[in-house]
Design an enzyme around this catalytic site. Structure first.
Site, mmCIF file in Angstrom:
data_model
loop_
_atom_site.group_PDB
_atom_site.id
_atom_site.type_symbol
_atom_site.label_atom_id
_atom_site.label_comp_id
_atom_site.label_asym_id
_atom_site.label_seq_id
_atom_site.Cartn_x
_atom_site.Cartn_y
_atom_site.Cartn_z
ATOM 1 N N GLU A 190 0.889 -1.263 0.072
ATOM 2 C CA GLU A 190 0.067 0.155 -0.144
ATOM 3 C C GLU A 190 0.535 1.467 0.310
ATOM 4 O O GLU A 190 0.413 2.465 0.441
ATOM 5 C CB GLU A 190 -1.233 0.339 1.509
ATOM 6 C CG GLU A 190 -1.758 -1.045 1.528
ATOM 7 C CD GLU A 190 -2.503 -1.496 0.912
ATOM 8 O OE1 GLU A 190 -3.104 -1.458 -0.193
ATOM 9 O OE2 GLU A 190 -3.239 -2.961 0.787
ATOM 10 N N ARG A 242 5.327 8.395 -6.740
ATOM 11 C CA ARG A 242 4.903 7.997 -7.550
ATOM 12 C C ARG A 242 4.367 9.522 -8.140
ATOM 13 O O ARG A 242 4.245 10.779 -7.773
ATOM 14 C CB ARG A 242 3.266 8.193 -7.058
ATOM 15 C CG ARG A 242 2.029 7.198 -7.753
ATOM 16 C CD ARG A 242 1.126 7.106 -6.902
ATOM 17 N NE ARG A 242 0.004 6.882 -7.650
ATOM 18 C CZ ARG A 242 -1.076 5.767 -7.214
ATOM 19 N NH1 ARG A 242 -1.254 6.112 -5.948
ATOM 20 N NH2 ARG A 242 -1.958 4.861 -7.771
ATOM 21 N N GLY A 259 -12.495 4.263 -17.718
ATOM 22 C CA GLY A 259 -13.909 4.998 -17.949
ATOM 23 C C GLY A 259 -14.139 5.336 -18.760
ATOM 24 O O GLY A 259 -15.909 5.701 -19.202
ATOM 25 N N ASP A 351 -2.025 -0.791 -9.897
ATOM 26 C CA ASP A 351 -2.055 -2.117 -8.898
ATOM 27 C C ASP A 351 -2.005 -3.420 -10.665
ATOM 28 O O ASP A 351 -2.318 -2.785 -11.253
ATOM 29 C CB ASP A 351 -2.912 -2.505 -8.680
ATOM 30 C CG ASP A 351 -3.409 -2.193 -7.524
ATOM 31 O OD1 ASP A 351 -2.456 -3.113 -6.850
ATOM 32 O OD2 ASP A 351 -4.246 -1.628 -6.837
ATOM 33 N N TRP A 405 -0.576 4.413 -0.192
ATOM 34 C CA TRP A 405 -1.345 5.267 -1.512
ATOM 35 C C TRP A 405 -2.836 4.608 -1.312
ATOM 36 O O TRP A 405 -3.797 5.512 -1.891
ATOM 37 C CB TRP A 405 -0.809 4.922 -2.671
ATOM 38 C CG TRP A 405 -1.181 3.203 -2.541
ATOM 39 C CD1 TRP A 405 -1.362 2.624 -2.129
ATOM 40 C CD2 TRP A 405 -1.188 2.517 -3.988
ATOM 41 N NE1 TRP A 405 -2.442 1.153 -2.276
ATOM 42 C CE2 TRP A 405 -1.770 1.180 -3.681
ATOM 43 C CE3 TRP A 405 -0.263 2.854 -5.725
ATOM 44 C CZ2 TRP A 405 -1.258 0.235 -4.815
ATOM 45 C CZ3 TRP A 405 -0.124 1.891 -5.833
ATOM 46 C CH2 TRP A 405 -0.403 0.835 -5.890
ATOM 47 N N ASP A 465 -4.534 -6.781 3.423
ATOM 48 C CA ASP A 465 -5.736 -7.210 3.200
ATOM 49 C C ASP A 465 -7.397 -7.733 3.878
ATOM 50 O O ASP A 465 -7.997 -6.712 3.508
ATOM 51 C CB ASP A 465 -5.614 -8.428 2.007
ATOM 52 C CG ASP A 465 -4.599 -8.013 1.623
ATOM 53 O OD1 ASP A 465 -5.208 -8.364 0.074
ATOM 54 O OD2 ASP A 465 -3.926 -8.864 1.768
ATOM 55 N N GLN A 474 -16.538 -4.784 2.034
ATOM 56 C CA GLN A 474 -16.258 -6.133 0.962
ATOM 57 C C GLN A 474 -15.482 -7.758 1.594
ATOM 58 O O GLN A 474 -14.938 -7.249 2.231
ATOM 59 C CB GLN A 474 -15.173 -5.686 -0.124
ATOM 60 C CG GLN A 474 -15.013 -7.209 -0.859
ATOM 61 C CD GLN A 474 -13.742 -6.862 -1.592
ATOM 62 O OE1 GLN A 474 -12.971 -6.643 -1.260
ATOM 63 N NE2 GLN A 474 -13.969 -7.179 -2.927
#
Lengths: 533, 245
Positions: A190, A242, A259, A351, A405, A465, A474
């Site tokens: 992360e 980044r 998108g 990712d 991030w 995770d 989730q």
């Protein structure tokens, strides 16, 4: 114009899934769909570039948990069964849609696509995807970097230095076993950086890591070049920042490339759309619907009505977006190059699962981008962080800012009202294993086996995770159960080693269930090194 | 998967303080019952507080403030109104005269910064592949780093000649539209239009106070967006599914 560099970094990660669970469990399905949609498509992109003699350099992290699953023969054969069932479904789909002029070509597209994935998995890669990535590193196209053992979020484990050290040491050792060399780079899960983690990376020979933008821009002292050049942490480990523009162009949920209305709609899968009786053999045995990977619509617009997917339009957009991305990179190089006494660098980490899984056309975009970059080598070249450091060993020394991030850029995603209950338990177990490491300096026989398994259980409980899933809602129950079961195993193993009564049968069953890092002395990794005692 | 229960407590008195972000701290604690009883016996009428000590640049704890807490809740979030470098926290029982009966101290918590550091202060270091420890070297002068040098080949492995660019025709139109769509993210060109590449060297000697017009760190900060990782996508997937249910 002064030329510049682009470092694309793909971070591939999935949490460790137990093979002992249901053959068709949803968790194994994550792995299988990532193989079909991301890992094999990316390998094929790289192979085709090499076939066409295109010069490229890319950085790739494959986390120890993912590497362990990709190398697991049982999961490999289960994947093949799953893929063959998917191909059977595409055959049925070709028949079902044969009179439909819009959907029939799409059904045939998936039939051909999954057929080629099958061909690649069985014949080209001989089920050994890890070996395929390894080969690309050996040939000099990829620089594979290491990561933490189970993707532990290190800033929130830092209360126990031994826990952070073990995550790093085991991750590096797993890398060495997978790829036959020591890693130069390390992906902080992360992008989670805390002041001092660099010294622990330095201990195991790591030369660089990658941080979120503000990890660099808010460094102390203030970096001279922003994220357009790395800095050296006090330990000497280089930290690359980044690039915010390239993150947004690709990632932004609202107006990022993925998108675009011509791209494939992720959320219209026949696993959800078609009649339950028809789709039943291809979803979970319990009858719970899941994504099959067959999706016939394009994003179309913001509303719900979705039009059929048109592959040619999507391909065109992937090329246009690659051109746009490259164009923006060159502009950025031109601008920042004027303010720098060296060639500017853009670091663009993503990712890996975005490419192909979430963004179906992502691998095509990457293919176009690499080809177009190869054609503009007068102004821009692909590099890895190691390449850059070889050319520019002198960099400003700063202490980066603690950062990640995740949403808001710090620790909130992994520490909030929903998941904060995790940490007292993880930290208490961290203290206990430090204590065990001091009390059992040279364990042997079944004590060693028990302690190594206890260490594996703690590492598995530490995966970022679980906290993320609980935070997002989730698979919340699954994530909580995973943490609790690993910690419960840890406590029971600890009690057994302390009492000297090891339940061999149970130990074997736990070793079989949580069978990661079998060749690594995980318990020793928690020991504070002798130089510091 | 079987159901597992974790221990309610670990029987050890402990206070751990974690930074959530520059303005928010999470603290959790456990007080072993005998120690709590002992403390209550000694300190009389009290209320439980977290006492935050701000650490100065000299490493001293000069200033402090108290946050009232419910001891039974075993954890607390504390919103901060200023950004500090670091804190140490005591969990204790506060007497009516303001003095504290300390139950347990925390570890030192270093807080993340919320803004770039103000000054530019260069400490370049050379780090060679074979020698990872940083060794401070003099600041390179721009003249020693030729501007126009060509990029060295990455590896001898790549001797293929570059492929010709793929022709783009009508796509150019869409590309132009895209440029407009992404205009807000593009570099602010205005300050640099008058500059030429040849005069770039002079910028490397600019005064350290010049932080706006030509400062790469400031420019990167303005473009910062957080949370751009697959987590965002996964969350939206979940939302979509729950909407449907």
């Amino acid at each position: 114009m002064k030329p510049g560099y682009l470092a694309l970094v793909l971070h591939a990660h999935l949490p460790f899934v137990r093979e002992i669970e249901d053959d068709d469990s949803l968790q194994q399905h994550w792995l299988f769909e990532a193989i079909t949609e991301t890992y094999i498509p990316l390998l094929l992109v790289f192979d085709n570039l090499i076939r066409d003699r295109i010069d490229f350099r890319l950085t790739f992290s494959i986390t120890p948990t993912l590497a362990s699953m990709l190398g697991n023969p049982l999961l490999q054969s289960r994947y093949l069964v799953r893929l063959e069932r998917l191909i059977e479904l595409t055959d049925k789909e070709v028949t079902r849609t044969r009179t439909d002029p819009q959907f029939a070509p799409l059904a045939r597209m998936y039939q051909a696509l999954f057929g080629s994935i099958h061909e690649a998995f069985v014949h080209r890669y001989k089920k050994d995807l890890l070996g395929a990535f390894h080969r690309l590193q050996t040939l000099g196209y990829l620089e594979i970097i290491a990561s933490a053992a189970t993707h532990g979020y290190l800033p929130l484990l830092a209360v126990n230095e031994a826990a952070v050290r073990a995550q790093i040491k085991v991750g590096v050792e797993q890398y060495r076993q997978s790829f036959g060399r020591m890693p130069a780079g390390f992906w902080l899960p992360e992008c989670g950086y805390f002041s001092g983690v660099d010294a622990l990376l330095d201990e195991v020979g790591i030369r660089f890591t990658i941080l979120e933008t503000h990890g660099i821009t808010r460094a102390h002292e203030r970096p001279r070049y922003g994220v357009h050049a790395p800095v050296h942490c006090p330990s000497g480990v280089a930290a690359f920042g980044r690039d915010p523009d390239s993150s947004r162009q690709v990632w932004s949920a609202g107006d990022g490339y993925p998108g675009d209305y011509d791209y494939r709609e992720f959320y219209r899968d026949i696993g959800y759309d078609l009649d339950h009786d028809y789709i039943k053999p291809y979803i979970l045995p319990s009858g719970v619907r899941i994504d099959t990977g067959i999706k016939y619509h394009r994003i179309t617009g913001k509303g719900d009505p979705k039009d059929p997917y048109v592959p040619e339009w999507a391909e065109r957009k992937a090329e246009i977006h690659a051109e746009h991305f490259l164009d923006e990179q060159i502009k950025q190089i031109e601008c920042s190059g004027r303010l720098m006494d060296r060639k500017p660098l853009t670091v663009a980490p993503y990712d890996a699962e975005l490419f192909g899984h979430w963004w179906f056309e992502g691998p095509r975009w990457l293919d176009h981008l690499i080809r177009k970059t190869a054609a503009r080598q007068d102004v821009i070249r692909l590099v890895t962080p190691s390449d850059y450091l070889s050319e520019h060993p002198v960099n400003q020394t700063c202490t980066p800012c603690d950062s990640s991030w995740g949403y808001k850029g710090y620790n909130e995603v992994w520490l909030n009202g929903k998941n904060d209950w995790i940490y007292p338990h993880l930290h208490a177990a961290g203290l206990m294993i430090e204590d065990l490491a001091a009390r059992y300096p040279a364990p042997k026989g079944s004590a060693l086996r028990t302690l190594n398994q206890a260490a594996r259980e703690l590492l598995l409980a530490q995966a970022s995770d679980w906290a993320f899933m609980i935070s997002s809602g989730q698979m919340e129950d699954y994530a909580s159960r995973r943490i609790k079961s690993h910690l419960a195993h840890f406590h029971r193993l600890k009690e057994q080693v302390e009492s000297g009564v090891v339940d061999q049968e149970w130990l074997e069953s736990i070793e079989k269930q949580d069978n990661i890092f079998r060749e690594i002395e995980t318990f020793a990794a928690f020991r504070i090194s002798s130089s510091e005692v | 998967m079987d159901e597992y229960n974790l221990p309610e407590s670990y029987g050890k008195t402990r206070l751990v303080v974690l930074a959530v972000d520059p303005y928010l701290i999470h603290a959790y604690w456990e007080i072993a019952p005998p120690e709590l009883d002992e403390a209550k016996r000694h300190s009389g009428n009290t209320k439980a507080v977290l006492r935050f000590y701000k650490r100065t640049n000299q490493g001293e704890y000069a200033d402090w403030f108290d946050i009232d807490i419910d001891l039974q809740s075993r954890n607390w979030y504390v919103h901060l109104w200023s950004v500090e470098e670091s804190y140490r926290v005591d969990l204790g029982l506060k007497r009516s005269d303001g003095t504290l009966f300390r139950l347990v101290p925390s570890q030192l918590v270093l807080m993340p910064r919320s803004l770039p550091a103000p000054e530019i202060d260069q400490r370049p270091a050379r780090v060679d592949p074979t020698e990872r420890r940083a060794e401070t070297v003099p600041v390179p002068s721009p003249q020693q780093d030729p501007q126009q040098e060509t990029i060295a080949p990455l590896a001898n492995l790549f001797d293929a000649s570059p492929i010709p660019p793929t022709p783009i025709d009508s796509a150019k139109i869409i590309l132009e539209q895209l440029k407009t769509a992404f205009a807000s993210r593009q570099w602010r060109w205005d300050p640099f239009e008058v500059e030429t590449a040849g005069s770039a060297n002079t910028h490397t000697e600019r005064p350290a106070t010049d932080l706006t017009a030509m400062d790469l760190t400031a420019m990167d900060e303005t473009k910062l967006t957080t949370g751009l990782f697959s987590g965002a996508l996964q969350s939206s997937h979940t939302k979509k599914q729950s909407d449907e249910e």
